[in-house]
Structures are given as C-alpha cells and as structure tokens.
Write an enzyme that holds these catalytic residues in place. Structure first.
Site, PDB file in Angstrom:
ATOM      1  N   SER B 322     113.661   5.665  80.743  1.00  0.00           N
ATOM      2  CA  SER B 322     114.223   6.796  81.859  1.00  0.00           C
ATOM      3  C   SER B 322     114.264   6.500  83.036  1.00  0.00           C
ATOM      4  O   SER B 322     115.003   7.334  83.482  1.00  0.00           O
ATOM      5  CB  SER B 322     114.051   8.583  81.474  1.00  0.00           C
ATOM      6  OG  SER B 322     114.770   8.798  79.477  1.00  0.00           O
ATOM      7  N   HIS B 365     120.638  20.406  76.508  1.00  0.00           N
ATOM      8  CA  HIS B 365     120.270  21.358  77.192  1.00  0.00           C
ATOM      9  C   HIS B 365     122.278  21.946  78.902  1.00  0.00           C
ATOM     10  O   HIS B 365     121.652  22.602  78.830  1.00  0.00           O
ATOM     11  CB  HIS B 365     120.458  19.735  78.375  1.00  0.00           C
ATOM     12  CG  HIS B 365     119.401  19.310  78.389  1.00  0.00           C
ATOM     13  ND1 HIS B 365     119.040  17.667  77.613  1.00  0.00           N
ATOM     14  CD2 HIS B 365     118.031  19.154  78.171  1.00  0.00           C
ATOM     15  CE1 HIS B 365     117.739  17.439  77.915  1.00  0.00           C
ATOM     16  NE2 HIS B 365     117.009  18.090  78.283  1.00  0.00           N
ATOM     17  N   CYS B 378     117.988  14.295  80.550  1.00  0.00           N
ATOM     18  CA  CYS B 378     119.138  14.790  79.423  1.00  0.00           C
ATOM     19  C   CYS B 378     119.852  13.115  79.362  1.00  0.00           C
ATOM     20  O   CYS B 378     120.433  12.472  80.133  1.00  0.00           O
ATOM     21  CB  CYS B 378     120.243  15.634  79.770  1.00  0.00           C
ATOM     22  SG  CYS B 378     121.457  15.566  78.831  1.00  0.00           S
TER      23      CYS B 378
END
Lengths: 366, 608
Positions: B322, B365, B378
């Site tokens: 991420s 989310h 997310c």
C-alpha cells in the site's frame, strides 16, 4: 663496390675488441640470467647470442654501404625514426606501462635505439653542409634543436627518461665539435641549466624518487635506494679477484634487481672482481679512442662528425651505466652497450661499430 | 667551396678531437678510480655486507584510512596485530628452531613446518608468517627467548578493526584478498598479490582513498637477523579518512529496533538526501574478514537462508504494498482522473472481468474519497484508480519517482527494481495486459519491485516539496590531519510531477494515516512531533509444492512503513521493511516510531 683497399682498411682491432666485449657479455649473461631459467623458455644468454649474430649481419650491411650515401638521406632516415617513435607511442605493444617497443613479425625492437644513430647522422649531415662564413649564428641551430627536441619529447613520453636524456647529452657534447664561439657555448650551458627545473616538473614520481634516492640513499631507501645500495655491495664485494663465475651471492640470490639489463656490470664486477671490471672498462676505452682516431682520420668533415657523434653515443652510455652501477649517478634506464641484455641495444651498437668501420675504411677514397 | 674559414675549422676539429680524447682518458680514469675504491679499498667491507645479505629492506604497511560517522565516531579503524614470522635466510637450522618455538608456545610444530615448506620458492629474506594475531603472552615469550630462536621475528602489522562489530556493517562493507581481475585494472597497479581491499560497501567504493602509501626501512642485520643499524627509513603515508553521513546513535537504534528480524531500516534527511541510518538485518561481523575469513565462518554466512551479507536497503526488492498508493494517488490527481473529492463506494470487494478483488476490510469502507482512501488504506478506492489509469501511466509516474532505476548511491549492488508496463507484459506472457493486473499494481502488489531506499526517496520527495535527491552516504573526505579534502554536496536526480496544491493535500493525508483515529499507521504516532506516513503490506507468493516445509512465519506478508517528520519542513524520512512481518501498521510502524523518536531525542540534545 668492394674495393680491395676497403677490406685492407677494415679495422680488425676495433672489430675484435667489440667482439670480445660481446662474448664476455654473453658469458656474463649466463650467470646473470640464470635465475630466469625457471620462468622463460630460452635463457637470456642464448637470446643474446642470436641477437649478436643478427648484429654482425647488420654490421656487414652498414660496412658496405658508403656512409656518404647514408648521410645523403639523413633527414629522411631520421624522419623514419621519428615516425617509428610515433607508432611506438600509440600502436606499440605496451610493456609494464611503457610504450617503447614496436612489434614486427616475431620481433620487437625499440625505435629509441635507432634514433640514436639517425639523429647523429642528421646532425652531422646538417652541420657539415653548412658552409662556414664566420662563427655559426644561433639561427643555424634552430633546425637541429627543433629536431632534437621533437625526438626527445617522443622518447620522454614513452616514458624513457634515460634514453631521452642521453640524446640531449649527445647533442650538447656534439656541439663542442662544431665551429663555435665561446660565448655560444656559455649560452648553451646556461640555457641547459635553466631548463633543468622545468624538466623536473615533468618527471614522474618514481623518477623524482630515484633522484632523491641518489642524493641521499639512506634517507629515501626502498625501491630506488635499494637498487643503488645492492649494486654497490655487489660491485664492492667482488674484491680484487671476484667471487668466481656463477658464484656471485648477490646475483645468484636475486638480491639485485634488473641484473640482466641495467645492472649487468654489477654481476660482472662481483664475479670477476677488480681485475675483471678493469679489463672491461679498458676495452671500452680502447674502442672509444679508436672511434675518435677514426674521426680525426676521416677524409671529410661529414665522416669526422658522424664518427665523433657516434662515439659520444657509446661514451655517454658506458659512463652513465658504469657510473650508476658504482653509485656515482642516479639510477636511469641506460643499458651498457654490448653487455646488457637487449636485442635493440646490441644490434644498434653493432650498427654503430659498422658505421665507424665504414668511415675508417673509406679514409683514402676520393 | 673551401674557404679560409673552412680549413681553419678543419684544423680546429682535429684539435677538438684531441681534447676529446684526453677528456675520455680523464673520465675513464675516474671510473677506474671508483672501481678501485669500491672493490680494492672497500672490498672486505662490502664482502661482509653481502654475506647473508646483511642489508634488509622491510616494508612498513600504511594504516588504512578511518571511516567515521558524521559526528566523528570511529566505525572502522585499525589495530595492531603481532605476527610471529620466520626468516629462512637467518635460520640456519629451521627444523630445530620451529620445534623450539612450538614447544615454547604450546603449538603444533608440524603445522608450522608445513607453512615453511609451502613458502619454499619465495626469496629467503622474506619473512614467512607462522602465527598471525599472536596474543601478548606469546609475543613476550618469543622476544625473551630470541637468542634461542635465530631467524624468528615478531612483526607488527596494522589490521582493519571495526570497534562496534556489526554496527552499519553493510554500509561499511568488508575486506577481502585482491583477485586477479582487480589486479589487472590500471588504477590498481600499486597493489600486490595478497593485498586486502574493500569488497563491498564504502570500503570498496572508497578503496583507493582508504589505502595509504606503504613505507619501509633498510637495516643492517646481524647473523641472526636482528637489526644492528637502521640505514634509512621512509615513513608510511596514512590514507585519507571518510566521514559518513550516518549518525551512529541513530544507526544503533535502528538496528536494535529491528531486533534480529530480517528486514531493513533506512533513514534520510529529505532536505538534502543525506542518509542518516542504513540498517539491514541479519548482519555480519566484518572483523571476521580483516585478515581473511575462515572457511567455516564463510560457509556459515553463505549458507544462512537469511543472507546476512546482503544489504537489504539497496539489494532486496519487494512489491511495495500500500505504500505504492502514493504513486497511484499522484498519477490520478495530476492526470485529472479524480479530484480530491471524487468518491467511490467500497463494499469490501470489486469486480473486474470475472474476478473479484477484495479490500483488506471485508465489510468495506463505505464512500471513500482520496483522504479516506489513503488514511484507511482502502484498496477498492485504488482499484478504481488503477483501472482508470492503466499500467503505462502508473509506470510513467513510478519512474518519475525514481522507481525502476538505481538510486545513484555510491555503493555497489544498488538494484533498480522493476516497474511493469503493458509492453513488457505482452512480451512476457504473449497476451495483452489484463485489466485485472492494473488493480494489483495500483495497490502495490503484483510485479512491482522496489528497494527500501527507492521507496524512501519517493516519500522524501513528498516531504521536501517535490525534489528527488540522490542518496548521499559520504559527507566528506578528510586528510590524516583532519583537514577537509573534499566535501560532498547533495545531488538532485529530478523533480516529481506534482503541483503544490496536490502535494500539500497528500501531506495532510499522510498525517492522517498516523494521527487520525481510523488511520492504519497509529503505532507510529509521536506526541511531540507531527509524524506523517503510510503503511504497506506486501503479499508473499507461496511456493508451489514444497512450500509447506517453511516455518509458519515465512508465509506472512512483508511489512512496510514509510514516514517523515515533522509534517512541514521534515528533517527526517524513514522507511522500514520487516520481511514476513505481517501488517505494515503493526510491525513496521512501531519500528519507525522508535527511530523517529530517537532522532528527535538526539536533535533535542544537540547531538544531531
């Protein structure tokens, strides 16, 4: 072409002297080169013998061609020399970072050796052509100085400080034989001395170290001082009668670097003592005096100058090498003619002998 | 035309030749005199010197240049080592002497004899090393009994010593014996066989500067080889020393924080690219190499499955997880694909083609904009971006952040990593780029490969306002007396294509990752400084078959965390990678926190 008179004027004594020196050289190399038997296939003395035969062959050639003919093309021949030096610098086979050799077929030779002869030829030709009205002017020197500098630079860049300096020495001492006012000689010496500090700037580190080592070998010992000290020990320890053939402890135990090239004389002095070294020095002296005699007996100015110049080449080499080996001069890479191992040097020296004999042979021809 | 001058000259020439003759006579007499002086007068003296070659040349090794941290702490220095040697020239009965020596020191005489036999072909005056690094007591014994041990000498040799053992070992590097390839290089012409040179790290890159010039002395020795008289001495010239940019105390903290787990921590000053710490775990002790590593130690290092010799900061490449969302966000903003307010809906999964891609939060989310997407990381938000951008745009922005190219640090083995493009994909797989791949790429999985240092440069660029620096690990070179010989200055690699507005927005988002209640990086929070950062979790692809034999933790994902502090005008940026550490937020973030905290401690205490 081969006049009866020519052969009768062939100076056998000079030939014999030089031959004896060469043979002593080969015998000496048998000892000096013995350490290398482990590494190379052909021992040094044998290679030197082959080169001697080639040198003698070249002698036959240089004796037969009239020196006047050679001198007529002196500029061209020296130009060829310069070209070879150029080639050696850029296309030559590098050896340990130096560019001194050119390879032709299976042979490699040093063009710098050849340039010793061709420069003398050129200078002699030039100055014998000059008709003398008064003293020479400095202007007359511009061409010879230019040529000498060019040759010097090319050799210096190889880098071969020793041979380059030798050429300069030969040039300066050659000037003595020219028709020269005293004031010009003084000017020459002064400007030569002025050039020294400039030349110093261009010296490589290891060359500077050699000079330092010479001036105070104790202080700057190690590689540079080491050779000098070891050489003196080798020479001195020979005593009066020497340690005997193949019994030189310094050389046999490989304490002496470069013992088959620049330091051959040390090996000879160690093994044959004062008696042996004196004999060799005397032989050189005889050869050089003969050369000077030929110069004075020559039938023309050209021959005198050529002979004088070539004698200078031999003289300086002997003086510097023996001086270096006995600790009188700093260490420079000047071989001892006829004794040091090296094909180019041996062959060139025999060519010089040939030209000297040449001049002598034709002293009565008109 | 022969003129009057001509004949005059010819006469003069004759006279000159005669003068020359006499000069030659004179000079040759001098030569003969010299020979007389050396050989007849000095014969006995020189004979004595030549016997057993009483003049010895001994080399004095120059100590290697020091490597210091930025505050001047020695990280690599020298220590003396005492070697007990035998000079065959001086040992008339070597067998006897060796027996005696072995008895004195309680050593194995056959080993010693074997060493002497092996060195048979060397010159007889060269010392043969019998025992290296002899302890003080042994040296004392040898010196006290020297009369009984003719030919045995004790040599003092400087040896490379790392006083802090494993600290910064990868950055420092290690020594090794010079190889034939290196000997052939022209700039290595001063080196002899058997010399020890730097093999990696700073020791290698700065080898020529760190090597001093050896000195030596010539001495007259007696029949047993002991010096009577020193004839001349050349002192060795000490080398230059290298001052690094790292802070030793910070480095120690970084290595401690990793705590033995395979991974990397690399920190830099984002304002200039100076590396403040470079830690890679597991580490090795470079002292093992200083005089030649034992085969046993070498095998242990080579066969260790965690590869302790590898500098993970620059050599190991992994998908960034991420943390890559930075790139995706930049690309999306700058290309105008989204605005900061554009939102997508995350229900926990995203369908692409006939595959379903999941978000890490299974329940989803809800509505996600950029800020929420970064703060809560997310995946679905970024899947959307990924499918809109495609691989080639992402590749373009990746490259502008320095991915896929070497960082420019002066160490060897600086890996460029890899960034996939559609062209590459087609060539490799024979089919055109699959849209599903864009999704993986967008969240930093799949074929992306980056090194920790590359990731650090990217985040540092955000911290400093958009400049991509080349990492600088050497601060300056100083002479042995301490004078600065050369000062290194920052090198700019490029600028990242990011508008000021978007840059500030991203900074706020990264602040939110650490400081907002739903941020994934809260374990990196510090009370006294605003920390900004991003977590990352890189999937580990399981091996086909045989994988079951791995220990359980080796199936865990890699844990990433990138951070900089303070949020505005950041003075430090750090990237942490913990291999198989699980979630970035849980494992890597606390380590970053420790490092940042230590940095600000040092700063506060005026020690930075």
């Amino acid at each position: 072409m081969f006049d009866r008179r020519l052969i009768s004027n062939f100076d056998w004594p000079l030939f014999a002297i030089c031959l004896i020196i060469s043979i002593l050289g080969i015998i000496n190399l048998y000892s000096a080169g013995s350490f290398s038997l482990r590494h190379s296939t052909t021992p040094y003395y044998l290679k030197q013998l082959y080169w001697l035969l080639i040198g003698l062959g070249l002698l036959a050639v240089t004796v037969s061609i009239d020196y006047q003919l050679m001198a007529r093309h002196a500029h061209l021949i020296h130009g060829l020399s310069v070209l070879l030096l150029f080639l050696a610098l850029f296309w030559g086979r590098p050896a340990a970072g130096t560019h001194r050799w050119l390879q032709l077929g299976g042979f490699s030779f040093q063009p710098s050796e050849l340039s010793k002869i061709t420069l003398v030829l050129l200078l002699s030709r030039y100055f014998s052509d000059l008709t003398i009205s008064k003293s020479y002017g400095l202007r007359d020197f511009s061409y010879p100085i230019f040529v000498t500098i060019v040759t010097f630079v090319l050799i210096f860049l190889e880098p071969d400080l020793g041979t380059a300096a030798l050429l300069v020495l030969v040039f300066i001492s050659f000037v003595f034989f020219l028709h020269f006012g005293l004031r010009y000689i003084v000017v020459f010496l002064v400007s030569g001395a002025a050039l020294l500090p400039i030349a110093w700037l261009f010296l490589e580190e290891y060359q500077k170290r050699r000079v330092f080592a010479f001036l105070s070998p104790g202080k700057y010992s190690l590689q540079a001082g080491y050779q000098a000290i070891q050489s003196k020990i080798a020479v001195g320890s020979g005593g009066v009668l020497g340690k005997g053939f193949l019994c030189g402890t310094q050389s046999q135990l490989r304490f002496l670097p470069e013992q088959h090239t620049d330091f051959v004389f040390s090996v000879l002095a160690e093994e044959w003592g004062f008696v042996g070294s004196l004999l060799v020095v005397l032989l050189f002296f005889l050869a050089i005096s003969k050369g000077l005699r030929f110069a004075s007996q020559s039938r023309d100015r050209l021959g005198s100058l050529i002979a004088a110049g070539l004698v200078l080449v031999i003289f300086w080499q002997v003086l510097i090498n023996v001086g270096m080996v006995t600790g009188l001069f700093p260490i420079v890479g000047i071989p001892l003619p006829l004794l040091s191992y090296g094909g180019s040097s041996l062959v060139t020296t025999w060519a010089i002998i040939g030209i000297l004999l040449n001049i002598r042979m034709r002293k009565f021809m008109f | 035309m022969r003129s009057e001058f001509d004949s005059l000259y010819d006469k003069q020439l004759q006279a000159k030749l005669r003068v020359a003759y006499f000069v030659v006579v004179f000079i040759f007499s001098l030569l003969c005199l010299r020979l007389w002086y050396l050989q007849v007068v000095g014969g006995t003296h020189y004979r004595k010197l030549s016997e057993n070659n009483r003049v010895r040349t001994q080399k004095i090794k120059a100590p290697r240049g020091l490597i210091l941290d930025v505050k001047g702490q020695t990280l690599a220095g020298n220590r003396p080592s005492f070697d007990i040697c035998l000079v065959p020239q001086d040992a008339s009965h070597p067998e006897v002497v060796l027996e005696r020596l072995a008895g004195l020191l309680d050593a194995d005489s056959s080993r010693l004899k074997k060493k002497v036999l092996r060195s048979k072909d060397r010159p007889p005056f060269e010392p043969i090393r019998l025992i290296t690094d002899a302890p003080r007591d042994a040296v004392g014994l040898v010196l006290t009994h020297r009369l009984d041990l003719p030919g045995v000498v004790v040599e003092t040799v400087p040896v490379r010593h790392y006083p802090h053992d494993t600290l910064a070992c990868h950055l420092l590097g290690r020594l090794g014996e010079i190889g034939s390839q290196e000997l052939g290089r022209p700039d290595f012409s001063h080196y002899e066989m058997g010399a020890f040179i730097g093999k990696n790290g700073v020791e290698q890159t700065m080898e020529l500067l760190l090597k001093g010039t050896d000195g030596g002395y010539q001495s007259e020795v007696d029949a047993a080889g002991y010096k009577i008289n020193i004839m001349g001495r050349v002192d060795p010239v000490p080398a230059h020393s290298i001052v690094l940019t790292i802070i030793a105390d910070l480095q120690k903290e970084a290595e401690g924080a990793l705590g033995g787990r395979p991974g990397a921590v690399v920190a830099m000053d984002p304002r200039n690219g100076r590396v403040l710490a470079m830690a890679s775990c597991p580490a090795f002790n470079p002292n093992l190499f200083s005089r030649g590593i034992s085969p046993r130690d070498w095998d242990a290092l080579i066969n260790n499955p965690d590869h302790p010799l590898m500098n993970r900061c620059i050599q190991s490449t992994h998908p960034p997880g991420s943390t890559y969302k930075l790139i995706t966000a930049v690309a999306a903003l700058e290309e105008g694909v989204v605005t900061p307010d554009t939102s997508f809906s995350c229900s926990g999964s995203f369908k692409c083609g006939n595959r379903v891609f999941r978000c890490w939060k299974k329940t989803g989310h809800g509505n996600v904009n950029l800020t929420k997407g970064l703060v809560e990381s997310c995946d679905v938000y970024f899947y959307n971006l990924g499918s809109l951008l495609g691989p080639d745009l992402l590749a373009k922005y990746s490259r502008s952040f320095g991915f896929g190219t070497p960082t420019g640090i002066i160490l060897s083995n600086d890996r460029p990593g890899f960034i996939p493009t559609s062209g590459w994909y087609r060539k490799k797989h024979g089919i055109p780029w699959q849209p599903g791949e864009s999704l993986s790429i967008a969240i930093g999985q799949g074929s992306n490969q980056v090194t920790p240092l590359q990731l650090l440069l990217a985040y540092a660029a955000i911290a400093n306002g958009g400049i991509l620096y080349s990492p600088l690990c050497v601060d300056k070179i100083i002479s042995a007396e301490g004078k600065t010989v050369r000062q290194f200055s920052p090198t700019i690699k490029g600028g990242v294509p990011l508008s000021q507005k978007n840059l500030e927005l991203l900074r706020e988002c990264f602040w939110g990752v650490v400081n907002s209640p739903l941020g994934t990086g809260q374990l990196a929070r510090l009370a006294r400084v605003d920390v900004a950062g991003k977590t990352g979790t890189a999937q580990v692809v399981a091996l086909k078959g045989g994988g079951m034999s791995r220990p359980k933790h080796r199936f865990s994902d890699h844990s990433w965390f990138a951070a900089f502090a303070p949020k505005e005008g950041a003075r430090i940026a750090v990237v942490v990678l913990v291999e198989h550490g699980g979630h970035g937020g849980s494992t890597a973030a606390p380590i970053a926190r420790r490092v940042l905290s230590k940095f600000f401690d040092l700063e506060g205490g005026g020690r930075v």
